[in-house]
Design a protein around this motif. Structure first.
Motif, PDB file in Angstrom:
ATOM      1  N   GLU A  74     -24.814 -20.145  46.217  1.00  0.00           N
ATOM      2  CA  GLU A  74     -24.291 -20.394  47.564  1.00  0.00           C
ATOM      3  C   GLU A  74     -23.118 -19.448  47.806  1.00  0.00           C
ATOM      4  N   SER A 118     -25.124 -29.379  43.025  1.00  0.00           N
ATOM      5  CA  SER A 118     -24.397 -28.183  43.442  1.00  0.00           C
ATOM      6  C   SER A 118     -23.008 -28.249  42.822  1.00  0.00           C
ATOM      7  N   ASN A 143     -18.525 -22.699  58.318  1.00  0.00           N
ATOM      8  CA  ASN A 143     -18.392 -23.675  59.404  1.00  0.00           C
ATOM      9  C   ASN A 143     -16.923 -23.972  59.618  1.00  0.00           C
ATOM     10  N   GLY A 180     -19.085 -28.541  54.568  1.00  0.00           N
ATOM     11  CA  GLY A 180     -17.647 -28.337  54.629  1.00  0.00           C
ATOM     12  C   GLY A 180     -16.998 -28.948  55.846  1.00  0.00           C
ATOM     13  N   HIS A 183     -19.509 -17.731  46.013  1.00  0.00           N
ATOM     14  CA  HIS A 183     -18.639 -17.327  47.130  1.00  0.00           C
ATOM     15  C   HIS A 183     -17.845 -16.030  46.974  1.00  0.00           C
ATOM     16  N   SER A 227     -21.876 -22.700  43.678  1.00  0.00           N
ATOM     17  CA  SER A 227     -21.052 -22.227  44.791  1.00  0.00           C
ATOM     18  C   SER A 227     -20.221 -21.048  44.303  1.00  0.00           C
ATOM     19  N   PHE A 248     -11.718 -22.937  51.719  1.00  0.00           N
ATOM     20  CA  PHE A 248     -12.465 -22.911  52.983  1.00  0.00           C
ATOM     21  C   PHE A 248     -13.182 -24.233  53.241  1.00  0.00           C
ATOM     22  N   GLY A 284     -17.141 -33.946  47.266  1.00  0.00           N
ATOM     23  CA  GLY A 284     -16.889 -34.107  45.840  1.00  0.00           C
ATOM     24  C   GLY A 284     -17.570 -33.076  44.954  1.00  0.00           C
ATOM     25  N   GLU A 285     -17.132 -33.050  43.696  1.00  0.00           N
ATOM     26  CA  GLU A 285     -17.716 -32.151  42.708  1.00  0.00           C
ATOM     27  C   GLU A 285     -18.527 -33.025  41.729  1.00  0.00           C
TER      28      GLU A 285
HETATM   29  N1  SAH Z   1     -18.426 -29.316  44.912  1.00  0.00           N
HETATM   30  C1  SAH Z   1     -19.780 -28.905  45.029  1.00  0.00           C
HETATM   31  C2  SAH Z   1     -20.573 -29.625  46.109  1.00  0.00           C
HETATM   32  C3  SAH Z   1     -19.947 -29.767  47.499  1.00  0.00           C
HETATM   33  S1  SAH Z   1     -19.875 -28.417  48.582  1.00  0.00           S
HETATM   34  C4  SAH Z   1     -19.861 -27.411  45.207  1.00  0.00           C
HETATM   35  O1  SAH Z   1     -18.815 -26.782  45.351  1.00  0.00           O
HETATM   36  O2  SAH Z   1     -20.941 -26.852  45.140  1.00  0.00           O
HETATM   37  C5  SAH Z   1     -21.456 -27.983  49.109  1.00  0.00           C
HETATM   38  C6  SAH Z   1     -21.510 -26.534  49.644  1.00  0.00           C
HETATM   39  O3  SAH Z   1     -20.876 -26.388  50.923  1.00  0.00           O
HETATM   40  C7  SAH Z   1     -20.781 -25.594  48.723  1.00  0.00           C
HETATM   41  O4  SAH Z   1     -21.489 -24.422  48.491  1.00  0.00           O
HETATM   42  C8  SAH Z   1     -19.520 -25.338  49.499  1.00  0.00           C
HETATM   43  O5  SAH Z   1     -18.892 -24.229  49.038  1.00  0.00           O
HETATM   44  C9  SAH Z   1     -20.044 -25.253  50.908  1.00  0.00           C
HETATM   45  N2  SAH Z   1     -18.976 -25.333  51.917  1.00  0.00           N
HETATM   46  C10 SAH Z   1     -17.798 -25.979  51.816  1.00  0.00           C
HETATM   47  N3  SAH Z   1     -17.070 -25.813  52.934  1.00  0.00           N
HETATM   48  C11 SAH Z   1     -17.781 -25.035  53.770  1.00  0.00           C
HETATM   49  C12 SAH Z   1     -17.572 -24.548  55.099  1.00  0.00           C
HETATM   50  N4  SAH Z   1     -16.469 -24.834  55.769  1.00  0.00           N
HETATM   51  N5  SAH Z   1     -18.550 -23.817  55.642  1.00  0.00           N
HETATM   52  C13 SAH Z   1     -19.690 -23.553  54.973  1.00  0.00           C
HETATM   53  N6  SAH Z   1     -19.947 -23.995  53.734  1.00  0.00           N
HETATM   54  C14 SAH Z   1     -19.004 -24.742  53.131  1.00  0.00           C
END
Ligand code: SAH
Length: 376
Positions: free
Chosen positions: A270, A204, A304, A348, A228, A226, A124, A172-173
Protein backbone atom coordinates in the motif's frame (compact mmCIF):
# COMPACT_ATOMS: atom_id res chain seq x y z
CA UNK A 1 -20.59 -4.50 31.85
CA UNK A 2 -21.98 -7.99 32.07
CA UNK A 3 -19.92 -10.73 33.71
CA UNK A 4 -21.40 -13.37 31.42
CA UNK A 5 -19.09 -15.02 28.91
CA UNK A 6 -19.63 -13.57 25.44
CA UNK A 7 -19.60 -16.59 23.13
CA UNK A 8 -18.40 -14.42 20.21
CA UNK A 9 -15.07 -14.36 22.03
CA UNK A 10 -14.33 -18.07 21.51
CA UNK A 11 -12.68 -19.96 18.68
CA UNK A 12 -14.20 -23.37 17.98
CA UNK A 13 -11.45 -25.12 19.99
CA UNK A 14 -11.98 -22.78 22.92
CA UNK A 15 -15.69 -23.45 22.76
CA UNK A 16 -15.07 -27.21 22.90
CA UNK A 17 -12.96 -26.68 26.05
CA UNK A 18 -15.64 -24.49 27.54
CA UNK A 19 -18.35 -27.10 26.94
CA UNK A 20 -16.17 -29.72 28.63
CA UNK A 21 -15.71 -27.38 31.59
CA UNK A 22 -19.47 -27.00 32.03
CA UNK A 23 -19.95 -30.79 31.72
CA UNK A 24 -21.53 -30.72 28.29
CA UNK A 25 -20.75 -32.95 25.35
CA UNK A 26 -17.95 -31.46 23.20
CA UNK A 27 -19.91 -32.05 19.96
CA UNK A 28 -22.41 -29.44 21.12
CA UNK A 29 -19.74 -26.76 20.72
CA UNK A 30 -19.55 -26.78 16.89
CA UNK A 31 -23.34 -26.77 16.78
CA UNK A 32 -23.54 -23.61 18.87
CA UNK A 33 -20.55 -22.12 16.99
CA UNK A 34 -22.43 -22.60 13.70
CA UNK A 35 -25.49 -20.86 15.09
CA UNK A 36 -23.36 -17.91 16.08
CA UNK A 37 -21.36 -17.43 12.90
CA UNK A 38 -23.21 -19.12 10.04
CA UNK A 39 -26.71 -18.19 11.09
CA UNK A 40 -25.49 -15.09 12.95
CA UNK A 41 -27.91 -15.83 15.76
CA UNK A 42 -28.26 -13.40 18.65
CA UNK A 43 -30.60 -15.51 20.71
CA UNK A 44 -30.19 -18.98 22.23
CA UNK A 45 -33.89 -19.64 21.60
CA UNK A 46 -33.19 -19.79 17.84
CA UNK A 47 -30.87 -22.78 18.26
CA UNK A 48 -33.37 -25.45 17.28
CA UNK A 49 -31.03 -28.45 17.55
CA UNK A 50 -29.94 -27.56 21.10
CA UNK A 51 -31.82 -29.09 24.03
CA UNK A 52 -33.93 -26.93 26.29
CA UNK A 53 -31.79 -27.74 29.32
CA UNK A 54 -28.55 -26.74 27.58
CA UNK A 55 -30.14 -23.53 26.32
CA UNK A 56 -31.23 -22.68 29.85
CA UNK A 57 -27.76 -23.36 31.16
CA UNK A 58 -26.16 -21.20 28.45
CA UNK A 59 -28.59 -18.34 29.01
CA UNK A 60 -27.55 -18.28 32.70
CA UNK A 61 -23.82 -18.05 32.12
CA UNK A 62 -23.28 -16.80 28.57
CA UNK A 63 -24.37 -14.11 26.20
CA UNK A 64 -24.14 -13.33 22.48
CA UNK A 65 -23.22 -9.70 22.28
CA UNK A 66 -22.11 -7.76 19.22
CA UNK A 67 -21.07 -4.12 19.34
CA UNK A 68 -23.86 -1.51 19.61
CA UNK A 69 -24.49 0.65 16.57
CA UNK A 70 -24.13 4.39 17.08
CA UNK A 71 -24.74 5.31 13.44
CA UNK A 72 -25.20 3.47 10.16
CA UNK A 73 -24.63 5.45 6.96
CA UNK A 74 -25.07 4.27 3.42
CA UNK A 75 -23.22 5.94 0.55
CA UNK A 76 -24.68 6.49 -2.92
CA UNK A 77 -22.23 3.85 -4.18
CA UNK A 78 -23.55 1.23 -1.75
CA UNK A 79 -20.71 1.54 0.79
CA UNK A 80 -22.01 1.25 4.35
CA UNK A 81 -20.23 2.70 7.35
CA UNK A 82 -21.02 1.90 10.94
CA UNK A 83 -19.79 3.77 13.97
CA UNK A 84 -19.83 1.21 16.77
CA UNK A 85 -19.79 1.79 20.45
CA UNK A 86 -17.02 0.09 22.41
CA UNK A 87 -17.32 0.01 26.18
CA UNK A 88 -14.54 0.91 28.49
CA UNK A 89 -15.15 -1.35 31.46
CA UNK A 90 -12.93 0.64 33.82
CA UNK A 91 -14.52 4.03 33.30
CA UNK A 92 -17.98 2.86 32.21
CA UNK A 93 -17.76 5.24 29.24
CA UNK A 94 -17.94 4.29 25.60
CA UNK A 95 -15.96 5.21 22.51
CA UNK A 96 -16.36 4.67 18.80
CA UNK A 97 -14.67 2.50 16.21
CA UNK A 98 -15.67 2.16 12.59
CA UNK A 99 -16.43 -0.71 10.24
CA UNK A 100 -16.98 -0.24 6.51
CA UNK A 101 -18.64 -2.52 3.95
CA UNK A 102 -17.60 -1.97 0.32
CA UNK A 103 -19.65 -3.85 -2.28
CA UNK A 104 -18.09 -4.28 -5.70
CA UNK A 105 -19.94 -6.59 -8.08
CA UNK A 106 -19.79 -10.13 -6.72
CA UNK A 107 -17.32 -9.05 -4.12
CA UNK A 108 -18.14 -7.55 -0.75
CA UNK A 109 -15.22 -6.35 1.34
CA UNK A 110 -15.60 -5.61 5.01
CA UNK A 111 -12.96 -3.33 6.48
CA UNK A 112 -12.66 -3.90 10.22
CA UNK A 113 -10.87 -2.27 13.16
CA UNK A 114 -8.51 -4.04 15.54
CA UNK A 115 -7.90 -1.36 18.19
CA UNK A 116 -9.60 1.71 19.63
CA UNK A 117 -7.23 4.26 18.12
CA UNK A 118 -3.63 3.46 17.25
CA UNK A 119 -0.19 4.05 18.79
CA UNK A 120 1.74 4.26 15.56
CA UNK A 121 1.27 7.93 14.73
CA UNK A 122 1.57 7.72 10.93
CA UNK A 123 1.67 11.33 9.83
CA UNK A 124 -1.06 11.11 7.14
CA UNK A 125 -3.63 9.02 9.07
CA UNK A 126 -6.54 10.53 10.94
CA UNK A 127 -6.68 7.67 13.45
CA UNK A 128 -3.21 8.71 14.59
CA UNK A 129 -4.49 12.13 15.55
CA UNK A 130 -6.87 10.54 18.00
CA UNK A 131 -4.32 8.58 19.98
CA UNK A 132 -4.80 5.13 21.43
CA UNK A 133 -7.13 3.78 24.04
CA UNK A 134 -7.14 0.00 24.04
CA UNK A 135 -7.05 -3.25 22.12
CA UNK A 136 -10.29 -4.79 20.95
CA UNK A 137 -11.21 -8.26 22.22
CA UNK A 138 -11.79 -11.19 19.86
CA UNK A 139 -15.53 -10.73 20.42
CA UNK A 140 -15.31 -7.08 19.43
CA UNK A 141 -13.35 -7.88 16.27
CA UNK A 142 -15.51 -10.84 15.20
CA UNK A 143 -18.54 -8.88 16.40
CA UNK A 144 -17.97 -6.35 13.58
CA UNK A 145 -18.30 -9.13 10.99
CA UNK A 146 -21.21 -10.74 12.83
CA UNK A 147 -23.02 -7.41 13.02
CA UNK A 148 -22.35 -6.41 9.41
CA UNK A 149 -23.53 -9.85 8.25
CA UNK A 150 -26.74 -9.40 10.21
CA UNK A 151 -27.28 -5.90 8.90
CA UNK A 152 -26.77 -6.72 5.26
CA UNK A 153 -28.39 -10.12 5.35
CA UNK A 154 -25.21 -11.78 4.20
CA UNK A 155 -26.22 -15.17 5.40
CA UNK A 156 -24.19 -17.99 4.01
CA UNK A 157 -27.19 -20.23 4.39
CA UNK A 158 -29.37 -18.12 2.15
CA UNK A 159 -26.74 -18.10 -0.56
CA UNK A 160 -26.45 -14.34 -0.24
CA UNK A 161 -22.86 -14.35 0.92
CA UNK A 162 -22.15 -10.76 0.45
CA UNK A 163 -19.15 -10.50 2.75
CA UNK A 164 -16.59 -12.27 0.58
CA UNK A 165 -13.48 -10.53 1.92
CA UNK A 166 -12.39 -9.14 5.27
CA UNK A 167 -9.50 -6.71 5.58
CA UNK A 168 -7.91 -5.40 8.78
CA UNK A 169 -7.60 -1.88 7.38
CA UNK A 170 -9.83 0.00 9.77
CA UNK A 171 -8.59 1.57 12.98
CA UNK A 172 -5.52 0.19 14.67
CA UNK A 173 -2.46 -1.93 13.98
CA UNK A 174 -3.55 -5.59 13.92
CA UNK A 175 -0.10 -7.01 14.72
CA UNK A 176 0.00 -4.98 17.94
CA UNK A 177 -3.15 -6.77 19.10
CA UNK A 178 -1.83 -10.17 18.17
CA UNK A 179 -3.81 -12.89 19.98
CA UNK A 180 -7.32 -11.43 19.54
CA UNK A 181 -6.60 -10.69 15.86
CA UNK A 182 -5.27 -14.21 15.25
CA UNK A 183 -8.28 -15.77 17.02
CA UNK A 184 -10.62 -13.58 14.99
CA UNK A 185 -8.88 -14.66 11.76
CA UNK A 186 -9.30 -18.29 12.71
CA UNK A 187 -13.02 -17.81 13.36
CA UNK A 188 -13.34 -16.10 9.96
CA UNK A 189 -11.54 -19.00 8.24
CA UNK A 190 -13.28 -21.80 10.17
CA UNK A 191 -15.70 -23.85 8.05
CA UNK A 192 -18.05 -23.92 11.03
CA UNK A 193 -17.59 -20.13 11.29
CA UNK A 194 -17.62 -17.67 8.40
CA UNK A 195 -15.81 -20.13 6.11
CA UNK A 196 -13.83 -17.45 4.27
CA UNK A 197 -10.94 -18.53 2.08
CA UNK A 198 -7.55 -17.62 3.53
CA UNK A 199 -6.76 -15.52 0.50
CA UNK A 200 -9.77 -13.38 1.31
CA UNK A 201 -8.79 -12.41 4.84
CA UNK A 202 -6.08 -9.75 4.80
CA UNK A 203 -3.97 -8.40 7.62
CA UNK A 204 -2.61 -4.97 6.79
CA UNK A 205 0.42 -3.89 8.80
CA UNK A 206 2.60 -0.84 8.94
CA UNK A 207 5.52 -3.18 9.57
CA UNK A 208 5.54 -4.58 13.07
CA UNK A 209 8.26 -7.16 12.46
CA UNK A 210 8.02 -9.28 15.65
CA UNK A 211 4.29 -9.78 15.02
CA UNK A 212 4.90 -10.62 11.38
CA UNK A 213 7.60 -13.14 12.27
CA UNK A 214 5.23 -15.16 14.45
CA UNK A 215 2.06 -14.71 12.40
CA UNK A 216 2.41 -17.72 10.12
CA UNK A 217 2.47 -20.13 13.07
CA UNK A 218 -0.91 -18.84 14.21
CA UNK A 219 -2.86 -17.77 11.14
CA UNK A 220 -2.21 -18.14 7.43
CA UNK A 221 -3.89 -15.18 5.80
CA UNK A 222 -3.18 -12.68 3.03
CA UNK A 223 -0.81 -9.84 3.82
CA UNK A 224 -0.75 -6.14 2.97
CA UNK A 225 2.12 -3.84 3.87
CA UNK A 226 1.70 -0.10 4.32
CA UNK A 227 5.03 0.94 2.84
CA UNK A 228 4.34 4.49 1.61
CA UNK A 229 7.98 5.42 1.01
CA UNK A 230 10.92 3.94 -0.91
CA UNK A 231 13.62 4.78 1.66
CA UNK A 232 14.14 4.93 5.41
CA UNK A 233 14.64 8.66 5.55
CA UNK A 234 11.16 9.41 4.22
CA UNK A 235 9.50 6.38 5.79
CA UNK A 236 10.79 7.39 9.23
CA UNK A 237 8.76 10.56 8.86
CA UNK A 238 5.58 9.06 7.42
CA UNK A 239 5.47 5.77 9.34
CA UNK A 240 7.49 6.31 12.53
CA UNK A 241 7.54 2.60 13.45
CA UNK A 242 10.10 2.40 10.61
CA UNK A 243 12.71 3.77 13.02
CA UNK A 244 12.34 0.56 15.00
CA UNK A 245 11.97 -1.82 12.04
CA UNK A 246 13.62 -0.22 9.00
CA UNK A 247 13.03 -1.33 5.43
CA UNK A 248 16.07 -3.65 5.30
CA UNK A 249 14.68 -5.56 8.31
CA UNK A 250 11.03 -5.35 7.31
CA UNK A 251 11.19 -6.59 3.72
CA UNK A 252 13.08 -9.84 4.52
CA UNK A 253 10.48 -10.54 7.20
CA UNK A 254 7.70 -10.00 4.62
CA UNK A 255 9.53 -12.27 2.17
CA UNK A 256 9.81 -15.00 4.78
CA UNK A 257 6.08 -14.75 5.49
CA UNK A 258 5.30 -15.13 1.79
CA UNK A 259 7.61 -18.14 1.51
CA UNK A 260 5.85 -19.88 4.40
CA UNK A 261 2.29 -18.86 3.61
CA UNK A 262 -0.11 -20.63 1.31
CA UNK A 263 -2.63 -17.78 1.52
CA UNK A 264 -0.35 -14.97 0.48
CA UNK A 265 2.04 -15.61 -2.38
CA UNK A 266 2.23 -11.90 -3.08
CA UNK A 267 2.09 -9.06 -0.60
CA UNK A 268 -0.08 -6.06 -1.42
CA UNK A 269 2.10 -2.97 -1.08
CA UNK A 270 0.00 0.00 0.00
CA UNK A 271 1.37 3.35 -1.03
CA UNK A 272 -0.57 6.48 -0.18
CA UNK A 273 0.00 9.21 -2.79
CA UNK A 274 1.00 12.47 -1.10
CA UNK A 275 1.55 15.45 -3.34
CA UNK A 276 5.18 16.53 -3.49
CA UNK A 277 6.14 14.12 -0.71
CA UNK A 278 6.44 10.59 -2.10
CA UNK A 279 5.03 10.84 -5.63
CA UNK A 280 7.93 11.80 -7.93
CA UNK A 281 9.29 9.70 -10.84
CA UNK A 282 12.60 9.41 -8.96
CA UNK A 283 10.76 7.88 -6.00
CA UNK A 284 8.88 5.50 -8.32
CA UNK A 285 12.21 4.22 -9.65
CA UNK A 286 13.58 3.92 -6.14
CA UNK A 287 10.47 1.96 -5.11
CA UNK A 288 10.95 -0.40 -8.05
CA UNK A 289 14.52 -1.09 -6.90
CA UNK A 290 13.50 -1.68 -3.28
CA UNK A 291 10.73 -4.09 -4.26
CA UNK A 292 12.73 -5.90 -6.95
CA UNK A 293 12.90 -9.18 -5.02
CA UNK A 294 9.53 -9.03 -3.29
CA UNK A 295 6.60 -10.82 -4.97
CA UNK A 296 3.99 -8.10 -4.76
CA UNK A 297 1.26 -6.06 -6.29
CA UNK A 298 1.25 -2.35 -5.67
CA UNK A 299 -1.80 -0.48 -4.56
CA UNK A 300 -1.57 3.29 -5.05
CA UNK A 301 -3.98 4.99 -2.68
CA UNK A 302 -4.88 8.62 -3.42
CA UNK A 303 -4.49 10.39 -0.08
CA UNK A 304 -7.83 11.05 1.57
CA UNK A 305 -7.68 14.46 3.15
CA UNK A 306 -8.96 15.30 6.62
CA UNK A 307 -8.81 18.55 8.59
CA UNK A 308 -5.33 19.69 9.68
CA UNK A 309 -3.55 16.80 7.93
CA UNK A 310 -1.08 19.15 6.27
CA UNK A 311 -1.00 16.96 3.14
CA UNK A 312 -2.58 17.11 -0.28
CA UNK A 313 -3.55 14.35 -2.68
CA UNK A 314 -1.22 13.82 -5.64
CA UNK A 315 -2.65 14.91 -8.98
CA UNK A 316 -4.11 12.21 -11.20
CA UNK A 317 -1.35 12.97 -13.70
CA UNK A 318 1.38 12.33 -11.11
CA UNK A 319 -0.33 9.17 -9.89
CA UNK A 320 -0.54 7.88 -13.47
CA UNK A 321 3.10 8.75 -14.16
CA UNK A 322 4.21 7.06 -10.93
CA UNK A 323 2.16 3.96 -11.77
CA UNK A 324 3.40 3.68 -15.33
CA UNK A 325 7.05 3.72 -14.25
CA UNK A 326 6.32 0.76 -12.00
CA UNK A 327 4.30 -1.03 -14.67
CA UNK A 328 7.18 -0.61 -17.13
CA UNK A 329 9.42 -2.29 -14.57
CA UNK A 330 7.05 -5.25 -14.55
CA UNK A 331 4.97 -4.57 -11.43
CA UNK A 332 1.23 -5.06 -11.16
CA UNK A 333 -0.16 -1.70 -10.11
CA UNK A 334 -3.70 -0.80 -9.12
CA UNK A 335 -4.88 2.65 -8.18
CA UNK A 336 -7.44 2.33 -5.44
CA UNK A 337 -10.73 3.97 -6.20
CA UNK A 338 -12.04 6.03 -3.37
CA UNK A 339 -15.32 4.65 -2.13
CA UNK A 340 -17.94 6.02 0.21
CA UNK A 341 -16.76 9.59 -0.38
CA UNK A 342 -20.02 11.15 0.66
CA UNK A 343 -19.95 9.44 4.07
CA UNK A 344 -16.21 9.88 4.85
CA UNK A 345 -15.69 6.14 4.73
CA UNK A 346 -12.34 6.17 2.93
CA UNK A 347 -9.01 4.94 4.27
CA UNK A 348 -7.61 7.10 6.99
CA UNK A 349 -10.85 8.99 7.46
CA UNK A 350 -12.26 6.78 10.13
CA UNK A 351 -12.90 9.03 13.03
CA UNK A 352 -13.91 7.50 16.30
CA UNK A 353 -13.90 9.35 19.56
CA UNK A 354 -10.91 7.86 21.25
CA UNK A 355 -10.05 8.83 24.79
CA UNK A 356 -6.30 8.88 24.29
CA UNK A 357 -4.34 7.08 26.96
CA UNK A 358 -0.93 7.81 25.52
CA UNK A 359 0.83 10.99 26.37
CA UNK A 360 0.85 12.24 22.84
CA UNK A 361 -1.46 15.21 23.44
CA UNK A 362 0.79 16.43 26.24
CA UNK A 363 3.85 15.80 24.04
CA UNK A 364 2.30 17.70 21.15
CA UNK A 365 1.26 20.54 23.42
CA UNK A 366 4.75 20.69 24.88
CA UNK A 367 6.28 20.70 21.41
CA UNK A 368 3.97 23.48 20.19
CA UNK A 369 4.82 25.57 23.24
CA UNK A 370 8.54 24.96 22.69
CA UNK A 371 8.24 25.72 18.98
CA UNK A 372 6.45 28.97 19.59
CA UNK A 373 9.06 29.86 22.23
CA UNK A 374 11.86 29.06 19.73
CA UNK A 375 10.31 31.19 17.04
CA UNK A 376 9.63 34.14 19.33
N1 SAH B 1 -2.23 -0.17 10.77
C1 SAH B 1 -2.50 -0.91 9.60
C2 SAH B 1 -3.97 -0.95 9.19
C3 SAH B 1 -4.75 0.37 9.17
S1 SAH B 1 -4.52 1.51 7.89
C4 SAH B 1 -1.64 -0.44 8.46
O1 SAH B 1 -0.94 0.56 8.63
O2 SAH B 1 -1.60 -1.08 7.42
C5 SAH B 1 -5.12 0.89 6.40
C6 SAH B 1 -4.51 1.61 5.18
O3 SAH B 1 -5.02 2.94 5.00
C7 SAH B 1 -3.02 1.76 5.33
O4 SAH B 1 -2.33 1.44 4.17
C8 SAH B 1 -2.91 3.22 5.66
O5 SAH B 1 -1.64 3.66 5.47
C9 SAH B 1 -3.95 3.82 4.75
N2 SAH B 1 -4.29 5.21 5.11
C10 SAH B 1 -4.24 5.78 6.33
N3 SAH B 1 -4.60 7.07 6.26
C11 SAH B 1 -4.87 7.35 4.97
C12 SAH B 1 -5.33 8.51 4.27
N4 SAH B 1 -5.57 9.65 4.91
N5 SAH B 1 -5.54 8.40 2.96
C13 SAH B 1 -5.32 7.24 2.31
N6 SAH B 1 -4.91 6.11 2.91
C14 SAH B 1 -4.69 6.16 4.23
Amino acid sequence: MSDKLNLLDLTRDEMVDFFKEIDEKPFRAPQVFKWLHQFVADDFEQMSNISKSLKEKLIKICEIKGPDIITEQMSKDGTIKWALSIENSKTGTSQAIETVFIPDGERGTLCISSQVGCVLDCSFCSTAQQGFNRNLTTAEIVGQVWLAARRIGALRTTGKRRISNVVFMGMGEPLLNFDPVVNACNILLDDFGYGLSKRRVTISTSGVVPGLDKLIEKADVALALSLHAPNNELRNQLVPVNRKYPIEVLLPSVKKYLDDSSASKKVTIEYVMLKGVNDTPRQANELARVLANIPCKINLIPFNPFPKSGYETSTQKDIDAFGSILIKKGFVVVTRRTRGDDIDAACGQLVGNVADRTRREQRKLKKTTEDSRDSS
